[in-house]
Each structure stands twice: as C-alpha cells, then as structure tokens.
Design a protein around this motif. Sequence first.
Motif, PDB file in Angstrom:
ATOM      1  N   PHE A 195      52.365  15.094  82.635  1.00  0.00           N
ATOM      2  CA  PHE A 195      53.473  15.848  83.202  1.00  0.00           C
ATOM      3  C   PHE A 195      54.652  14.937  83.536  1.00  0.00           C
ATOM      4  O   PHE A 195      55.811  15.211  83.193  1.00  0.00           O
ATOM      5  N   SER A 210      56.353  13.787  80.422  1.00  0.00           N
ATOM      6  CA  SER A 210      57.147  14.861  79.832  1.00  0.00           C
ATOM      7  C   SER A 210      58.446  15.068  80.598  1.00  0.00           C
ATOM      8  O   SER A 210      59.516  15.204  79.998  1.00  0.00           O
ATOM      9  N   VAL A 211      58.341  15.077  81.950  1.00  0.00           N
ATOM     10  CA  VAL A 211      59.557  15.258  82.764  1.00  0.00           C
ATOM     11  C   VAL A 211      60.508  14.081  82.546  1.00  0.00           C
ATOM     12  O   VAL A 211      61.727  14.260  82.405  1.00  0.00           O
ATOM     13  N   LEU A 250      60.772  12.309  79.941  1.00  0.00           N
ATOM     14  CA  LEU A 250      61.402  12.502  78.626  1.00  0.00           C
ATOM     15  C   LEU A 250      62.515  13.549  78.726  1.00  0.00           C
ATOM     16  O   LEU A 250      63.600  13.388  78.164  1.00  0.00           O
ATOM     17  N   ASN A 251      62.259  14.615  79.516  1.00  0.00           N
ATOM     18  CA  ASN A 251      63.312  15.624  79.754  1.00  0.00           C
ATOM     19  C   ASN A 251      64.567  14.964  80.300  1.00  0.00           C
ATOM     20  O   ASN A 251      65.684  15.193  79.816  1.00  0.00           O
ATOM     21  N   LEU A 259      66.305  12.775  77.727  1.00  0.00           N
ATOM     22  CA  LEU A 259      66.992  13.521  76.659  1.00  0.00           C
ATOM     23  C   LEU A 259      68.239  14.218  77.184  1.00  0.00           C
ATOM     24  O   LEU A 259      69.277  14.240  76.519  1.00  0.00           O
ATOM     25  N   ILE A 260      68.126  14.764  78.390  1.00  0.00           N
ATOM     26  CA  ILE A 260      69.292  15.462  78.960  1.00  0.00           C
ATOM     27  C   ILE A 260      70.408  14.457  79.248  1.00  0.00           C
ATOM     28  O   ILE A 260      71.586  14.684  78.947  1.00  0.00           O
ATOM     29  N   ASN A 304      70.843  11.667  77.761  1.00  0.00           N
ATOM     30  CA  ASN A 304      71.339  11.272  76.452  1.00  0.00           C
ATOM     31  C   ASN A 304      72.365  12.271  75.929  1.00  0.00           C
ATOM     32  O   ASN A 304      73.426  11.928  75.431  1.00  0.00           O
ATOM     33  N   LEU A 305      71.999  13.541  76.153  1.00  0.00           N
ATOM     34  CA  LEU A 305      72.871  14.619  75.699  1.00  0.00           C
ATOM     35  C   LEU A 305      74.223  14.555  76.422  1.00  0.00           C
ATOM     36  O   LEU A 305      75.289  14.741  75.826  1.00  0.00           O
ATOM     37  N   SER A 350      75.615   9.995  76.064  1.00  0.00           N
ATOM     38  CA  SER A 350      75.902   9.334  74.798  1.00  0.00           C
ATOM     39  C   SER A 350      76.664  10.242  73.853  1.00  0.00           C
ATOM     40  O   SER A 350      77.482   9.810  73.084  1.00  0.00           O
ATOM     41  N   ARG A 351      76.370  11.541  73.927  1.00  0.00           N
ATOM     42  CA  ARG A 351      77.131  12.420  73.059  1.00  0.00           C
ATOM     43  C   ARG A 351      78.447  12.774  73.741  1.00  0.00           C
ATOM     44  O   ARG A 351      78.669  13.898  74.171  1.00  0.00           O
ATOM     45  N   LEU A 396      82.825  15.042  70.802  1.00  0.00           N
ATOM     46  CA  LEU A 396      84.010  15.140  69.973  1.00  0.00           C
ATOM     47  C   LEU A 396      84.346  16.610  69.878  1.00  0.00           C
ATOM     48  O   LEU A 396      83.463  17.435  69.734  1.00  0.00           O
TER      49      LEU A 396
END
Lengths: 459, 459
Positions: free
Chosen positions: B14, B17-18, B20-21, B24-25, B27-28, B31-32, B35
Amino acid sequence: MAKTDQNRYRLVCFIVSVALNVFLIANLCISRKPLSWSTTAAAEAEAVASISCSGHGRAFLDGLIENGKPVCECNACYGGPDCSQLLPNCVADADSGDPLFLEPFWLKNSGRSTVVIPGWHRMSYDYSDNSYISQELEKNIRKLHAITKNAVTDGRYIVFGAGSTQLLNAAVYALSMNMSSPAKVVAEKPFYPVYKEQTEFFKAKLFEFHGDASLLRNGTSNTIENVIEFVASPNNPDGNLKKAVLEGPSVKTIHDYAYYWPHYTAIPAPADEDLMIFTMSKLTGHAGSRFGWAIVKDKDVYENMLKYKSLADSGTSKDTQLRALKLIKVVLEDGGQGIFNFAYKTMRGRWTKLNHVLSLSKRFKLQEIPPSFCKYSQTVRGASPAFAWLKCAKEEDSNCHKVLHHEANILGREGGSFNAEDRYVRLSLVKSADDFNLLLDRLKELVSMEEQNQTLRSS
Amino acid sequence: MAKTDQNRYRLVCFIVSVALNVFLIANLCISRKPLSWSTTAAAEAEAVASISCSGHGRAFLDGLIENGKPVCECNACYGGPDCSQLLPNCVADADSGDPLFLEPFWLKNSGRSTVVIPGWHRMSYDYSDNSYISQELEKNIRKLHAITKNAVTDGRYIVFGAGSTQLLNAAVYALSMNMSSPAKVVAEKPFYPVYKEQTEFFKAKLFEFHGDASLLRNGTSNTIENVIEFVASPNNPDGNLKKAVLEGPSVKTIHDYAYYWPHYTAIPAPADEDLMIFTMSKLTGHAGSRFGWAIVKDKDVYENMLKYKSLADSGTSKDTQLRALKLIKVVLEDGGQGIFNFAYKTMRGRWTKLNHVLSLSKRFKLQEIPPSFCKYSQTVRGASPAFAWLKCAKEEDSNCHKVLHHEANILGREGGSFNAEDRYVRLSLVKSADDFNLLLDRLKELVSMEEQNQTLRSS
C-alpha cells in the motif's frame, strides 16, 4: 470499526491507489505523445509569450535581453518595465500604415497560427521544382482569392515578392523592358508616395517618374505612349475605388490592390486586370514578414518579373513563405469569416467613431465613401477605410498637418506627400487600439475647443 | 505466512503504491510544464520531420501534400515515394553553389536550432527602435566575427539584406550615388557572374558594367575615376584569397566575403575593408532564408544603403531575422567549434578526394591552393575550397564544360560565365553528399577511361 470492515476499507484504498497508478502510467505513456526536438524551442517561445506587458506592449523572442529574459516593448505612449505607464504629452502618431489592428486576431488564434521551423528546414535556394516559389503557397493564394471574390487567378501567373514594395518596382522594370523608349511612370493624385520615391531612387534608364496621370490624359495622344500608370484601389490615401485614368495600346497599368480586402472596402467584383499586386501586410497584418504577390496575365511580363526577382535577391525567404502559408491556411479554414469579420468590425468601428467626433466640427471634413454592395459578405456595407483623408476647411488652415500637430499633438502625413494640397492630411486608422484611441481623444479635444471658441464668439 | 507478516506485506504494498501515486502526480504537475498553444504546431513539425526518405531526400512542412501528408522531396538522382531509387543515367549536377553540405549539421542539432513563431510575432514594419534591423541579431553578428577573427566590426555600421545578392546591388547604388559621373563597375577575371548580370539588368543611370578590372589598371590614371571594383575573397570560382586590383582616391571597393569562413579557407587576418559583405547562405548553409549583412565604414554609404533597402523592400523579413538569430546563437554556443569543424572537415575531405582522383589525370588540372596559417583554428590548414576550378589541359578540349557534359554526364558552369576561358569549368563542391559522391564517381570513370586510352595508345 470491525476488523473485517477495516480490512475491506484498506483493500478499497489499495485498489483505488493501484487503479490511480495504472491510470497515471497509461496517461504518461499514451497521452503524452512525446515531443522531442521541438520541446525546448516551444517552451522558450511560450515563456516569452507569457511575459505580461499590461496589454500595452509585448515581449518578443528576439527582443533585447535584460536579466536573462526579453524586455517588454511598449506601444507608443506607454512606458515602464511592464508598459503600464501612460506617458504624458506624447504625440498621437497616425503617420504610418502599420497594420497592428490585426494583432489581437492572431493573439486569439495563437494555436492555429504558430509555425515550428527546425534548423534544417528548406536550406536550398530552390524548392524541389527548381523555382523560388512554394507551390503549396501559390495554391492557397488562389483559393484565398476564390473565397474572397476579389481577384481572378485562373490562367494567370503568380510571382512572389518581399511585400508589395518590391513588386511595384519589379513590375515597373518588367513592363518598361518591353517598351521602345523610357517609360513615363504616372499616377493620378492623390497617390501613394512610394510610386514616385521608388521610381526616382532607382534612376533607371528604362523609366522615369512623370507625375500626375491626369495631366497626360489632357495632353495629345502622342504623349500617351510608353506609359505605366499606377492605380491603387482602394486608393491610398483616400480609400476610393479607382480605375485607370489612361488607356491605349501603349499604356500599361499596375494595379496596387494592397487594400482590396473586405477589411477596408466592399468588394464590388473580382478584379481582373493585367497586373495586380497584393500584400500580406494589409491582409493578415504581417507587415514585418515582407510578403506579397503579383497576379500577371502576360507571360513575358511574368518572366521579366521572375528575372528581376532572381537578380534582386534570389527569391523570397523560405521562412517567410512557410509562415505565409500557415497564416493563409488559418484564413481559409473558415472561409475567411474569422479574420474578415474581425477586421471589418474593427475598421468600421473606428470609422464610425471618427465620423461621430468630426461630425461636430465645421473646421475638419472627412472624405465620404458611400455604402456599397460587397460580393464577399453579400450585404451592403458601410465604409471602413484604412486611412482618414482629412481636409482643413478653413481658408487660413492651408497646412492641415501643421494644424493637427500644433494644436492637438497629432502626427499625420502631409497632403503634399501624396502630390495633393497640404490642406489635406492622411491619418492612419490601422495601427493598434492604443494608437487609435489616443488619436480619437486628441481629435475630440480639438473639436470641443472649436465648439468653445464658437460659443465664445457668438456670445 | 503469519497474519502479522501478511499485514506488514500488505502495508508495504500500500505504501509503495501511494508513494508511486505521489511520484506520478508530482511528475505530472512539475515536469510536464504544460505547453499550450505551441503543441499543435510542434507535433505537426515533428510528424513531418519523422517521414523517412531513405537518407536521400526530405519532407517539408510546406511540401506538396499527398494522402494528407507532405511527400518526400528527393535529392537529385534519387526517386520513388521514399527516395530509395537511384535514377539511372542521371546528370551529376555540380552547377550551383547550393550549400547543402551543411544540412547534416542542422539535422544533428535540430533541438538547439528550432524556432517557434506564434502568429502574432513581429507584425510591425519596425522593431521597437523604429529600424528594420534587429539589435539582438546585430549584436550576435559582431560576436560571430570576433570569435571567427574574420572581420573587424568595431566602429562599423551594419546593414541587413536579403542575402548578399541584394547587398551587392545596394552597395553599387550607395557608392555610385556619391560619384560625379556614372560609376564604372569592374571585377578582375575570373569573377562571379552576378556582378555583371545584376549591374547590367538594373540599367541605372548611376553605373554601368565595365568588364575586367585588370584592363583599367593597365590604362591611364584618368580612366581610374569613379570606379567600383568587386573583390571576392576567397574568389568565386577559384578559391584564391584576393586583394583589390585598383586603387586611388576615386576607386571604391566592394569586398564580397561570402566564402571568408573557416569552412572554405584559412583566415589569415580579420578583414578590415571599407565595405564588406557576408551572407548566411555560405556560413550556416541557409541559402533559402535570404539573409546577409554588410559591414560599412562610411556613414554616408551606410545611410544610402539603408535608403536603398527601405525603397527596395521595406527591410528584411522579421521571420528570417529571428531564424538567423537562432542559428547564429547555435554557432556561438561553442565558440564556433561545432559548425566550423564539421564544415572544414567536410570540405577538406571532398577536396582531398577530388585531388586524389584527378592526380591520376593528365587531361584535367585542379587549381592549387597552398596550405596556410588560420587565425581561427591557430593551425596551418590545407585547402578546402567551395569550388573546383578545373582546367582542361589538352589543346583540343577548348570547352571543358562540354567535355565533362558529353563524356561524363557532369554539369559544371562554363569558364565563360566568369569572364574566363571556356577551357575552365567550375564544379560545385558544396552541395549534398549525394551530389558530391555522384560527381566523384563520374570523374573517376572519366579518369579511368583516360588511363585505358593511354594504355591502349602506348601498347
């Protein structure tokens, strides 16, 4: 909470978390269709675009750098690091025909109108057909005239140039090369000053400037030989639709259709003349890109113009042609509706406001342009000219430019520049909203002074 | 597994997984860096760039469209939808100076050299200082000459033009405007054909073409009045460094330094002449962009050139200036090392191969250019000229162009075009690798035929 409930709750949390991970990873892999080499340049362009200049200026990628980023370049009469300060006593400059009234249209359509040019784009002198002319662009220009209904292009040749400025001269060369003696270059007054300045500057053996076309018309037919007449329609400065003054077997005509777009005039019919010149500057507003085209009936004249172009500068910049293609495609996407509606509304709005202000004056008179049926919009349309051609009506105001400059701090262009009386002055209506608003405010003050003086005199 | 172990295991899963959540969030969000308006154009450009043309061609954004996407435009002698077919009996075209040998450099440096131009970029006729010249670009051009050590720019004016083609003519106008009688325009043979073609085409009252400069030198001093001499150094066609042939108080010189870059010649010292012309075509290889500049000592001449530019085309395209700025910045990033090393290696390699092939021939002779010390590289460097200036040594081969064309299917440019004997022919070495390789193969065959004939004759 019971143990099983707790377990169930934990399980749900775990499943939600895993599901979220799956979603995020999928999102990462699929939706982020990876941009590679263009990313840096795109980020750089967007960063510059996001610099705020208070709506009274703009930062550009190639602007002067301060503290590592381009500075705001302010509209006339605005200053400060973010262009928020209105400068006091600043001149209302209505001299040039800089078509910045179209900038807001492109700001709103940034996404559709951007071009991305990699370092290796079109390095060669030629396109793949060994010409200096992009076939795709030519094709789209023909479409553009078809939807705008402002020129016939079927069976005609098209030459590209660095704006109409270059094409006007190329046309004079091309036409005079086929004449038996030096061409007399003329235009009916009032006319765009460049016709004279350019023809005189290049001092060619092939042609010379001969002044007002009307004077030749009144002469004997002998003198109407080897003549090249410039005809601007709508005319710059006064916005009137015009026809050639001279005719005859040895008269050639260059039709300058820079303003023959629904922005500035009703389009009564597609133009169908021997040599017609158009420019992107006044269509999309991209004066800085230097792109124009000539539509030519005669093959010899077309080939002379190509030869001129080849020896003048070996063709028009491929970067510019790419950009022109993109911009014209945006125009075509909705049959021209977007840009033509925006441009007409803006110009019509300005003309209406200006008329309203000056209707209260006995001292200043605007030119009159009657409403007319427009083939493009399929409606009768009120005037929306690019320039006001203002007349000082009072006997003593023989230099209208000076009157505006001294009494209202307005800078126009003297009537004399157009081979007309200085009782006239041209005021540009195509610049930015800031420019136009300042001009309008100054004119309001001037007219209200006139009213006060009248009241004083009559009291 | 014991219950506690199981619980611990679940907990770890758990937490992972959290975590990683969260990752990823984050990162979103971070880093993104999103544009926005540039994305569509960037994706479109990348899609076109990814079209494969077998290394023998390229698809461009403004190329002809088939099945909804631009088609491959193949290098000379290649065909088929993906340019993979070598066309038989195709002519080896070594006529033009199209500098495509630099394309691979920009392909490798796509990321650094891309520009993104939004629709609203620089729509005005002017930059914010009311000029037609980007200050940032001018600044970077001065830096470029400083690092390359090929020209003095301190205290000099800089004018921009649509490639050197336009600047050559602008310079002739600017210099002749200050002369008391029509200028005699000359150049020592062999010289670049455009000097003559252009001067004659524009048929100005101010100047006329007067042929070979050496003929004037041998005349009386009276005749050396109101003269304008073109000096190309390295010379086009033969690659030799040159000085003016004529001198005197009423001789003006236009130094064409198109090829005065470490690609094509050792740089013995920074050039320090009154009027020097450079072009991006031969520096970065962007001939299609039409960008060049003149470095001018005299203020009057500079102002005349600005006036010329203003009446010729109202300034150089802002799109082109933006691109030139980007490309020159890439050149400057590593002090020129990247591009100058690439370009020198390529040109040197081609010259060496050509010499090797022709060393076996008694019939064809290449010009000789001795190794020389280069201030830029700080080494003695072997020759690497842009053109081979080939001489047919045999009495009967009086037209070398025809010999190559008929016997080897090679297209060069006739000596006569350069006001020289047709016993000479110019072969371009700056085109694509495909072009050069084909030329080399054809020359090899020609030389091997010569050897076979000799063997036959001597046996």
